[in-house]
Design a protein around this motif. Structure first.
Motif, PDB file in Angstrom:
ATOM      1  N   ARG A   1       0.776  -1.449   0.069  1.00 38.57           N
ATOM      2  CA  ARG A   1       0.059   0.075  -0.060  1.00 38.57           C
ATOM      3  C   ARG A   1       0.818   1.336  -0.065  1.00 38.57           C
ATOM      4  O   ARG A   1       0.402   2.309  -0.315  1.00 38.57           O
ATOM      5  CB  ARG A   1      -1.054  -0.105   1.062  1.00 38.57           C
ATOM      6  CG  ARG A   1      -1.771  -1.117   1.302  1.00 38.57           C
ATOM      7  CD  ARG A   1      -3.337  -0.982   0.714  1.00 38.57           C
ATOM      8  NE  ARG A   1      -3.836   0.287   1.365  1.00 38.57           N
ATOM      9  CZ  ARG A   1      -4.790   0.945   0.812  1.00 38.57           C
ATOM     10  NH1 ARG A   1      -5.306   0.524  -0.361  1.00 38.57           N
ATOM     11  NH2 ARG A   1      -5.204   2.039   1.385  1.00 38.57           N
TER      12      ARG A   1
ATOM     13  N   THR B   1      -0.788   4.311  -1.559  1.00 38.79           N
ATOM     14  CA  THR B   1      -1.248   5.843  -0.775  1.00 38.79           C
ATOM     15  C   THR B   1      -0.262   6.355  -0.042  1.00 38.79           C
ATOM     16  O   THR B   1       0.701   5.892   0.251  1.00 38.79           O
ATOM     17  CB  THR B   1      -2.437   5.279   0.223  1.00 38.79           C
ATOM     18  OG1 THR B   1      -2.914   6.161   1.185  1.00 38.79           O
ATOM     19  CG2 THR B   1      -1.814   4.253   1.023  1.00 38.79           C
TER      20      THR B   1
ATOM     21  N   THR C   1      -2.312   3.569   5.773  1.00 44.16           N
ATOM     22  CA  THR C   1      -3.278   2.619   5.725  1.00 44.16           C
ATOM     23  C   THR C   1      -4.077   2.488   6.965  1.00 44.16           C
ATOM     24  O   THR C   1      -3.565   2.508   8.190  1.00 44.16           O
ATOM     25  CB  THR C   1      -2.894   1.389   5.371  1.00 44.16           C
ATOM     26  OG1 THR C   1      -2.025   1.436   4.165  1.00 44.16           O
ATOM     27  CG2 THR C   1      -3.903   0.119   5.157  1.00 44.16           C
ATOM     28  N   SER C   2      -5.302   2.644   7.056  1.00 43.23           N
ATOM     29  CA  SER C   2      -6.134   2.548   8.108  1.00 43.23           C
ATOM     30  C   SER C   2      -6.232   1.373   8.905  1.00 43.23           C
ATOM     31  O   SER C   2      -6.047   0.105   8.199  1.00 43.23           O
ATOM     32  CB  SER C   2      -7.593   3.004   7.954  1.00 43.23           C
ATOM     33  OG  SER C   2      -8.292   2.139   7.186  1.00 43.23           O
TER      34      SER C   2
ATOM     35  N   SER D   1      -8.940  -0.345   9.969  1.00 40.17           N
ATOM     36  CA  SER D   1     -10.019  -0.671   9.384  1.00 40.17           C
ATOM     37  C   SER D   1      -9.815  -1.662   8.159  1.00 40.17           C
ATOM     38  O   SER D   1     -10.067  -2.761   7.905  1.00 40.17           O
ATOM     39  CB  SER D   1     -11.317   0.084   9.267  1.00 40.17           C
ATOM     40  OG  SER D   1     -10.960   0.958   8.448  1.00 40.17           O
ATOM     41  N   HIS D   2      -8.718  -0.917   7.425  1.00 41.13           N
ATOM     42  CA  HIS D   2      -8.399  -1.508   5.948  1.00 41.13           C
ATOM     43  C   HIS D   2      -7.495  -2.789   6.367  1.00 41.13           C
ATOM     44  O   HIS D   2      -7.708  -3.857   5.414  1.00 41.13           O
ATOM     45  CB  HIS D   2      -7.645  -0.522   5.093  1.00 41.13           C
ATOM     46  CG  HIS D   2      -7.412  -1.130   3.747  1.00 41.13           C
ATOM     47  ND1 HIS D   2      -8.108  -1.353   2.830  1.00 41.13           N
ATOM     48  CD2 HIS D   2      -6.145  -1.710   3.499  1.00 41.13           C
ATOM     49  CE1 HIS D   2      -7.439  -1.949   1.556  1.00 41.13           C
ATOM     50  NE2 HIS D   2      -6.351  -2.217   2.081  1.00 41.13           N
ATOM     51  N   ILE D   3      -6.649  -2.918   7.292  1.00 41.75           N
ATOM     52  CA  ILE D   3      -5.763  -3.841   7.723  1.00 41.75           C
ATOM     53  C   ILE D   3      -6.746  -4.898   8.194  1.00 41.75           C
ATOM     54  O   ILE D   3      -6.559  -6.361   7.724  1.00 41.75           O
ATOM     55  CB  ILE D   3      -4.805  -3.277   8.564  1.00 41.75           C
ATOM     56  CG1 ILE D   3      -3.919  -2.281   8.068  1.00 41.75           C
ATOM     57  CG2 ILE D   3      -3.953  -4.571   9.010  1.00 41.75           C
ATOM     58  CD1 ILE D   3      -2.962  -1.777   9.056  1.00 41.75           C
TER      59      ILE D   3
ATOM     60  N   GLN E   1     -10.018  -5.501   7.133  1.00 42.15           N
ATOM     61  CA  GLN E   1     -10.666  -5.891   6.058  1.00 42.15           C
ATOM     62  C   GLN E   1      -9.813  -6.976   5.410  1.00 42.15           C
ATOM     63  O   GLN E   1     -10.043  -8.127   4.989  1.00 42.15           O
ATOM     64  CB  GLN E   1     -11.133  -5.287   5.509  1.00 42.15           C
ATOM     65  CG  GLN E   1     -11.929  -5.377   4.154  1.00 42.15           C
ATOM     66  CD  GLN E   1     -12.455  -4.274   3.449  1.00 42.15           C
ATOM     67  OE1 GLN E   1     -12.243  -2.945   3.743  1.00 42.15           O
ATOM     68  NE2 GLN E   1     -13.173  -4.459   2.278  1.00 42.15           N
ATOM     69  N   GLU E   2      -8.521  -6.488   5.087  1.00 43.72           N
ATOM     70  CA  GLU E   2      -7.542  -7.069   3.969  1.00 43.72           C
ATOM     71  C   GLU E   2      -6.992  -8.580   4.630  1.00 43.72           C
ATOM     72  O   GLU E   2      -6.997  -9.482   3.993  1.00 43.72           O
ATOM     73  CB  GLU E   2      -6.335  -6.186   3.681  1.00 43.72           C
ATOM     74  CG  GLU E   2      -6.801  -5.255   2.672  1.00 43.72           C
ATOM     75  CD  GLU E   2      -7.385  -5.750   1.425  1.00 43.72           C
ATOM     76  OE1 GLU E   2      -6.428  -6.652   0.800  1.00 43.72           O
ATOM     77  OE2 GLU E   2      -8.246  -5.174   0.967  1.00 43.72           O
TER      78      GLU E   2
ATOM     79  N   GLN F   1     -10.059  -6.698  14.898  1.00 44.86           N
ATOM     80  CA  GLN F   1      -9.627  -5.318  15.112  1.00 44.86           C
ATOM     81  C   GLN F   1      -8.758  -5.373  16.566  1.00 44.86           C
ATOM     82  O   GLN F   1      -7.556  -4.816  16.308  1.00 44.86           O
ATOM     83  CB  GLN F   1     -10.810  -4.329  15.171  1.00 44.86           C
ATOM     84  CG  GLN F   1     -10.147  -2.961  15.524  1.00 44.86           C
ATOM     85  CD  GLN F   1      -9.850  -2.419  16.632  1.00 44.86           C
ATOM     86  OE1 GLN F   1     -10.655  -2.942  17.621  1.00 44.86           O
ATOM     87  NE2 GLN F   1      -8.889  -1.668  16.980  1.00 44.86           N
TER      88      GLN F   1
ATOM     89  N   HIS G   1      -9.510   8.089  13.890  1.00 40.96           N
ATOM     90  CA  HIS G   1      -8.867   7.089  12.927  1.00 40.96           C
ATOM     91  C   HIS G   1      -7.297   6.974  13.075  1.00 40.96           C
ATOM     92  O   HIS G   1      -6.756   8.313  13.334  1.00 40.96           O
ATOM     93  CB  HIS G   1      -9.228   7.586  11.469  1.00 40.96           C
ATOM     94  CG  HIS G   1     -10.679   7.467  11.265  1.00 40.96           C
ATOM     95  ND1 HIS G   1     -11.469   6.138  11.302  1.00 40.96           N
ATOM     96  CD2 HIS G   1     -11.656   8.274  11.261  1.00 40.96           C
ATOM     97  CE1 HIS G   1     -12.489   6.203  11.058  1.00 40.96           C
ATOM     98  NE2 HIS G   1     -12.864   7.743  11.085  1.00 40.96           N
TER      99      HIS G   1
ATOM    100  N   TYR H   1      -3.620   6.006  10.888  1.00 38.28           N
ATOM    101  CA  TYR H   1      -3.124   5.503   9.599  1.00 38.28           C
ATOM    102  C   TYR H   1      -2.000   4.996   9.642  1.00 38.28           C
ATOM    103  O   TYR H   1      -0.708   5.994  10.337  1.00 38.28           O
ATOM    104  CB  TYR H   1      -3.417   6.692   8.687  1.00 38.28           C
ATOM    105  CG  TYR H   1      -4.757   6.793   8.384  1.00 38.28           C
ATOM    106  CD1 TYR H   1      -5.608   6.268   7.474  1.00 38.28           C
ATOM    107  CD2 TYR H   1      -5.449   7.922   9.131  1.00 38.28           C
ATOM    108  CE1 TYR H   1      -6.857   6.567   7.223  1.00 38.28           C
ATOM    109  CE2 TYR H   1      -6.696   8.264   9.087  1.00 38.28           C
ATOM    110  CZ  TYR H   1      -7.510   7.580   7.948  1.00 38.28           C
ATOM    111  OH  TYR H   1      -8.681   8.049   7.559  1.00 38.28           O
TER     112      TYR H   1
END
Length: 137
Positions: free
Chosen positions: A23, A27, A31-32, A34-36, A38-39, A44, A68, A70
């Motif tokens: 990433r 970007t 990386t958030s 929540s993205h980690i 999800q991936e 959490q 948030h 990142y």
């Protein structure tokens, strides 16, 4: 600070580092969490626990934006791993002696050094770009 080898011994932490590496070119803001989550398909709290270990080892940096967080990769601590690994990449004793003396690297070690150098340059570029985008700069 934890031993870098202990930190990267965990598969989930390696997955997080790999995701952040992938990433880093996509970007500049990080990386958030929540993205980690999800991936990787990991909870959490588990991701947060591993990010804390990576943060303490200085392998990731965090940017807070409201509620948030990142995360971005900081590859410098991996230099210790690279220094330890290079002798194992040489093909024979002559190559090992050349590598130890600081003369030209054997082909396999040169390829590894090139890959590490490219990754470091990429991370450096991402960090510099992100710093330029910070308010007040």
């Amino acid at each position: 600070m934890a031993d870098i080898f202990d930190v990267i011994a965990d598969g989930t932490r390696r997955d997080i580092l790999h995701l952040l590496l992938e990433r880093s070119s996509a970007t500049t803001g990080g990386t958030s969490v929540s993205h980690i989550v999800q991936e990787l398909g990991v909870s959490q709290p588990t991701v947060s626990k591993h990010l804390k270990v990576l943060r303490e080892a200085q392998l990731v940096s965090v940017r807070e934006e409201g509620q948030h967080r990142y995360y971005s990769l900081s590859a410098e601590p991996l230099d210790e791993v690279d220094d330890w690994l290079v002798p194992f990449l040489v093909d024979d004793e002559a190559d090992a002696a050349a590598a130890a003396s600081g003369s030209t690297l054997p082909e396999s070690a040169a390829q590894a050094a090139d890959a590490v150098g490219r990754a470091a340059a990429s991370v450096s570029h991402v960090v510099q770009t992100a710093l330029r985008k910070l308010p007040g700069r």
